[in-house]
Design a protein around this motif. Structure first.
Motif, PDB file in Angstrom:
ATOM      1  N   HIS A   1      22.717 -17.993   5.331  1.00 33.13           N
ATOM      2  CA  HIS A   1      21.764 -16.634   5.225  1.00 33.13           C
ATOM      3  C   HIS A   1      21.856 -16.121   6.630  1.00 33.13           C
ATOM      4  N   GLY A   2      21.349 -14.953   6.846  1.00 30.86           N
ATOM      5  CA  GLY A   2      21.313 -14.244   8.234  1.00 30.86           C
ATOM      6  C   GLY A   2      19.852 -14.916   8.679  1.00 30.86           C
ATOM      7  N   VAL A   3      19.659 -14.307   9.897  1.00 34.36           N
ATOM      8  CA  VAL A   3      18.468 -14.830  10.623  1.00 34.36           C
ATOM      9  C   VAL A   3      17.357 -14.443  10.104  1.00 34.36           C
ATOM     10  N   THR A   4      16.285 -15.328  10.478  1.00 29.41           N
ATOM     11  CA  THR A   4      14.894 -14.717  10.161  1.00 29.41           C
ATOM     12  C   THR A   4      13.901 -15.090  11.581  1.00 29.41           C
ATOM     13  N   THR A   5      12.701 -14.840  11.608  1.00 29.48           N
ATOM     14  CA  THR A   5      12.210 -15.049  12.955  1.00 29.48           C
ATOM     15  C   THR A   5      12.342 -16.450  13.268  1.00 29.48           C
ATOM     16  N   HIS A   6      12.066 -17.261  12.118  1.00 31.84           N
ATOM     17  CA  HIS A   6      12.332 -18.998  12.513  1.00 31.84           C
ATOM     18  C   HIS A   6      13.357 -19.062  13.092  1.00 31.84           C
TER      19      HIS A   6
ATOM     20  N   ARG B   1      15.235 -16.057   1.816  1.00 32.46           N
ATOM     21  CA  ARG B   1      16.076 -15.543   3.001  1.00 32.46           C
ATOM     22  C   ARG B   1      17.729 -15.635   2.467  1.00 32.46           C
ATOM     23  N   THR B   2      17.717 -16.691   1.394  1.00 30.90           N
ATOM     24  CA  THR B   2      19.000 -16.815   0.868  1.00 30.90           C
ATOM     25  C   THR B   2      19.202 -16.142  -0.292  1.00 30.90           C
ATOM     26  N   ARG B   3      18.000 -15.834  -1.265  1.00 33.35           N
ATOM     27  CA  ARG B   3      17.911 -14.807  -2.374  1.00 33.35           C
ATOM     28  C   ARG B   3      18.340 -13.673  -1.754  1.00 33.35           C
ATOM     29  N   GLU B   4      17.659 -12.887  -0.668  1.00 36.01           N
ATOM     30  CA  GLU B   4      17.928 -11.623  -0.037  1.00 36.01           C
ATOM     31  C   GLU B   4      19.209 -11.686   0.582  1.00 36.01           C
ATOM     32  N   THR B   5      19.890 -12.637   0.980  1.00 39.42           N
ATOM     33  CA  THR B   5      21.587 -12.620   1.296  1.00 39.42           C
ATOM     34  C   THR B   5      22.119 -12.364   0.020  1.00 39.42           C
ATOM     35  N   ALA B   6      21.886 -13.153  -0.755  1.00 41.78           N
ATOM     36  CA  ALA B   6      22.655 -13.058  -2.303  1.00 41.78           C
ATOM     37  C   ALA B   6      22.507 -11.362  -2.747  1.00 41.78           C
ATOM     38  N   ASP B   7      21.088 -11.096  -2.698  1.00 40.87           N
ATOM     39  CA  ASP B   7      20.989  -9.798  -3.367  1.00 40.87           C
ATOM     40  C   ASP B   7      21.953  -8.928  -2.634  1.00 40.87           C
ATOM     41  N   LEU B   8      21.916  -8.820  -1.256  1.00 43.02           N
ATOM     42  CA  LEU B   8      22.806  -8.016  -0.562  1.00 43.02           C
ATOM     43  C   LEU B   8      24.302  -7.883  -0.810  1.00 43.02           C
ATOM     44  N   ILE B   9      24.642  -9.221  -0.908  1.00 39.82           N
ATOM     45  CA  ILE B   9      26.392  -9.469  -1.246  1.00 39.82           C
ATOM     46  C   ILE B   9      26.467  -8.898  -2.704  1.00 39.82           C
ATOM     47  N   ALA B  10      25.849  -9.220  -3.491  1.00 49.08           N
ATOM     48  CA  ALA B  10      25.903  -8.890  -4.873  1.00 49.08           C
ATOM     49  C   ALA B  10      25.817  -7.406  -5.275  1.00 49.08           C
ATOM     50  N   ALA B  11      25.001  -6.841  -4.553  1.00 46.97           N
ATOM     51  CA  ALA B  11      25.010  -5.249  -4.488  1.00 46.97           C
ATOM     52  C   ALA B  11      26.277  -4.583  -4.138  1.00 46.97           C
ATOM     53  N   ARG B  12      26.834  -5.271  -3.113  1.00 48.92           N
ATOM     54  CA  ARG B  12      28.218  -5.005  -2.611  1.00 48.92           C
ATOM     55  C   ARG B  12      29.274  -5.019  -3.638  1.00 48.92           C
ATOM     56  N   LEU B  13      29.249  -6.182  -4.329  1.00 50.80           N
ATOM     57  CA  LEU B  13      30.171  -6.723  -5.325  1.00 50.80           C
ATOM     58  C   LEU B  13      30.063  -6.337  -6.620  1.00 50.80           C
TER      59      LEU B  13
ATOM     60  N   PHE C   1      20.649 -26.021  -4.111  1.00 54.98           N
ATOM     61  CA  PHE C   1      21.196 -25.550  -3.005  1.00 54.98           C
ATOM     62  C   PHE C   1      20.219 -25.089  -1.825  1.00 54.98           C
ATOM     63  N   ALA C   2      18.949 -25.354  -2.144  1.00 47.18           N
ATOM     64  CA  ALA C   2      17.884 -24.891  -1.187  1.00 47.18           C
ATOM     65  C   ALA C   2      17.873 -25.708  -0.066  1.00 47.18           C
TER      66      ALA C   2
ATOM     67  N   SER D   1      23.492 -19.992   0.906  1.00 44.99           N
ATOM     68  CA  SER D   1      22.622 -21.212   0.989  1.00 44.99           C
ATOM     69  C   SER D   1      22.398 -21.379   2.525  1.00 44.99           C
ATOM     70  N   HIS D   2      22.045 -22.577   2.891  1.00 47.25           N
ATOM     71  CA  HIS D   2      21.535 -22.859   4.275  1.00 47.25           C
ATOM     72  C   HIS D   2      22.426 -24.015   4.893  1.00 47.25           C
ATOM     73  N   VAL D   3      21.940 -24.253   6.223  1.00 45.20           N
ATOM     74  CA  VAL D   3      22.678 -24.895   7.091  1.00 45.20           C
ATOM     75  C   VAL D   3      22.914 -26.624   6.401  1.00 45.20           C
ATOM     76  N   THR D   4      21.861 -27.211   6.044  1.00 46.67           N
ATOM     77  CA  THR D   4      22.171 -28.445   5.583  1.00 46.67           C
ATOM     78  C   THR D   4      23.077 -28.605   4.133  1.00 46.67           C
ATOM     79  N   PRO D   5      22.646 -27.552   3.073  1.00 44.47           N
ATOM     80  CA  PRO D   5      23.606 -27.934   2.100  1.00 44.47           C
ATOM     81  C   PRO D   5      25.005 -27.384   2.439  1.00 44.47           C
ATOM     82  N   ILE D   6      25.130 -26.460   3.097  1.00 42.93           N
ATOM     83  CA  ILE D   6      26.601 -26.133   3.378  1.00 42.93           C
ATOM     84  C   ILE D   6      27.309 -27.276   4.262  1.00 42.93           C
ATOM     85  N   LYS D   7      26.691 -27.877   4.943  1.00 42.80           N
ATOM     86  CA  LYS D   7      27.420 -28.709   5.715  1.00 42.80           C
ATOM     87  C   LYS D   7      27.635 -30.015   4.895  1.00 42.80           C
TER      88      LYS D   7
END
Length: 229
Positions: free
Chosen positions: A17-22, A71-83, A93-94, A161-167
């Motif tokens: 996912h892209g960055v958040t304030t966290h 944050r991952t659902r928003e990431t996926a929605d942006l990508i899916a809209a493009r595709l 995968f949380a 997804s996120h750092v830990t599941p992807i790794k």
């Protein structure tokens, strides 16, 4: 593992996912059990670049799968809209649940719970109070992987997804010990690609290979360029 497409490999295009304030504040940010912040404007811009890059693959991509975290659902929605694709969710995968550490900075946790943090870095079965261990996450991520491979055999899938599941998935693909997670760096909105090839001669039912790791779209600066380690 069943393979209705005649033995074709299944490819996962893993997008952090892209960055958040966290993220920007170097704060622990887990799954649905924590603050669950949205993407920041910077994060949405990062994902937009990645979505445009993946858009070049066109109809070679079959589905978009997301962790259900905001944050991952928003990431996926942006990508899916493009595709031009729909998004489905895979809870496995949380991100790791950080329990009482969620929303706190590394410095704040170290000041309040140094012993817990030391244990977390040295013992992969240790977990923050109310959270998960690396072993817990490994187990659920691989269960989710099995479901995805069964449901989308032979496909090419974008997985937000996120750092830990992807790794975890990358380490699993290359046969690295779970401790290897500490040696991987993943930039926000980066792309890693793993492929799973059906093979009934091995216990898992497939062999895996890593095709790309921590790649950024052309023009995106790397962690080395920005100094943001």
């Amino acid at each position: 593992m069943s393979d209705p497409r005649g033995g074709a490999s299944t490819t996962l295009v893993l997008v952090r996912h892209g960055v958040t304030t966290h993220t920007s504040g170097r704060r622990f940010s887990g799954g649905l059990g924590g603050d669950n912040p949205p993407l920041s404007d910077e994060g949405r811009d990062q994902v937009g670049h990645t979505a445009a890059w993946l858009g070049e693959l066109g109809d070679r991509l079959d589905a978009v799968i997301a962790s259900p975290v905001r944050r991952t659902r928003e990431t996926a929605d942006l990508i899916a809209a493009r595709l031009g694709l729909e998004v489905t969710e895979e809870p496995a995968f949380a991100e790791m649940e950080f329990g009482s550490w969620d929303g706190k900075s590394f410095a704040e946790v170290a000041a309040a719970d140094q012993a817990g943090m030391d244990a977390w870095f040295s013992d992969l079965t240790a977990a923050p109070h109310g959270g998960e261990s690396f072993h817990d996450v490994h187990r659920r991520v691989l269960l989710g992987l099995g479901r995805v491979l069964d449901a989308h055999a032979g496909g090419t899938l974008v997985v937000a997804s996120h750092v830990t599941p992807i790794k975890t998935l990358v380490g699993h693909a290359v046969g690295a010990p779970l401790e290897s997670l500490f040696a991987f760096e993943l930039a926000p909105a980066s792309v890693s690609v793993v492929a799973f090839h059906p093979d009934s001669s091995v216990q898992a039912g497939y062999r895996a290979s890593l095709r790309m790791f921590n790649a950024l779209p052309p023009g995106r600066r790397t962690l080395l360029d920005t100094g943001r380690w």
